[in-house]
Design a protein around this motif. Structure first.
Motif, short mmCIF file in Angstrom:
data_model
loop_
_atom_site.label_atom_id
_atom_site.label_comp_id
_atom_site.label_asym_id
_atom_site.label_seq_id
_atom_site.Cartn_x
_atom_site.Cartn_y
_atom_site.Cartn_z
N ARG A 122 0.84 -1.21 0.00
CA ARG A 122 0.00 0.00 0.00
C ARG A 122 0.87 1.25 0.00
O ARG A 122 0.56 2.23 -0.68
CB ARG A 122 -0.92 0.01 1.21
N HIS A 123 1.93 1.22 0.78
CA HIS A 123 2.85 2.35 0.85
C HIS A 123 3.48 2.58 -0.53
O HIS A 123 3.55 3.72 -1.00
CB HIS A 123 3.92 2.09 1.91
N ALA A 124 3.93 1.52 -1.18
CA ALA A 124 4.51 1.64 -2.52
C ALA A 124 3.49 2.23 -3.49
O ALA A 124 3.81 3.10 -4.30
CB ALA A 124 5.00 0.27 -3.00
N GLY A 138 5.37 -0.85 -11.06
CA GLY A 138 4.97 -1.92 -10.16
C GLY A 138 5.97 -2.07 -9.04
O GLY A 138 6.84 -1.22 -8.85
N VAL A 139 5.82 -3.17 -8.31
CA VAL A 139 6.72 -3.49 -7.20
C VAL A 139 7.45 -4.78 -7.54
O VAL A 139 6.83 -5.74 -8.01
CB VAL A 139 5.95 -3.67 -5.87
N VAL A 140 8.75 -4.78 -7.30
CA VAL A 140 9.61 -5.93 -7.55
C VAL A 140 10.16 -6.41 -6.21
O VAL A 140 10.42 -5.61 -5.32
CB VAL A 140 10.78 -5.53 -8.47
N VAL A 170 4.62 -7.29 -9.06
CA VAL A 170 3.19 -7.01 -8.99
C VAL A 170 2.97 -5.64 -9.61
O VAL A 170 3.60 -4.66 -9.23
CB VAL A 170 2.64 -7.09 -7.55
N PRO A 171 2.10 -5.56 -10.64
CA PRO A 171 1.83 -4.26 -11.27
C PRO A 171 1.09 -3.33 -10.31
O PRO A 171 0.30 -3.79 -9.48
CB PRO A 171 0.91 -4.62 -12.45
#
Length: 178
Positions: A122-124, A138-140, A170-171
């Motif tokens: 959520r922070h990202a 996204g997040v890696v 995750v996109p």
């Protein structure tokens, strides 16, 4: 019991030396490198503090301890590394790296790992979607070991990033409803 909110790491108020998640690499990062890397503006580490039972009700409890933590950083990836790269530019694109995530052994098997992961994601998302933030596709995350891989695979939204099953993605659009 941990507080309800993750806070930026402040080693003047938080005892990082007592943290033990059972994984040496995760422990060592928090104890030796997290504050240094923050000072160099390389990433940000956020901790969920708690006061040990022995200190509750004392006048001068000292520093809080770490129940859980995560570290976020920026990274770029070339389009060939990403799932569905068809509409992406040929130059590297920004992503947010979930560089570290750890839960102290005292809090294992209490659901804190899932809560920490969701909070970090959520922070990202907030960072990437805020008009004053830094956009990211996204997040890696690079998975430490098989235990961690099983944990992350229990969530439906992670995709393999490469042929390496320990590199996940995750996109951001998948995190909108998280």
């Amino acid at each position: 019991m941990p507080t309800a909110e993750f806070l930026p790491l402040d080693t003047k108020a938080i005892n990082v030396k007592s943290f033990d998640c059972g994984k040496d690499a995760i422990n060592t990062y928090l104890r030796r490198y997290a504050a240094k890397n923050m000072a160099l503006n390389l990433n940000r580490t956020f901790v969920l503090p708690y006061t040990p039972e022995a200190y509750i009700g004392k006048e001068s409890p000292g520093k809080s301890h770490v129940a859980a933590y995560y570290t976020l950083a920026h990274q770029t990836l070339v389009r060939e590394e990403l799932p569905d790269p068809s509409r992406l530019p040929r130059y590297p694109v920004p992503v947010i790296l979930l560089a570290q995530l750890g839960i102290d052994r005292r809090f294992h098997r209490q659901g804190l790992g899932a809560k920490t992961l969701v909070y970090a994601l959520r922070h990202a998302y907030q960072i990437a979607s805020n008009p004053k933030g830094i956009p990211a596709l996204g997040v890696v995350l690079d998975v430490l070991d098989q235990d961690a891989l099983a944990f992350y695979q229990s969530f439906d939204f992670f995709l393999p990033l490469t042929d390496n099953p320990k590199k996940l993605f995750v996109p951001m659009r998948s995190l909108e409803t998280l």
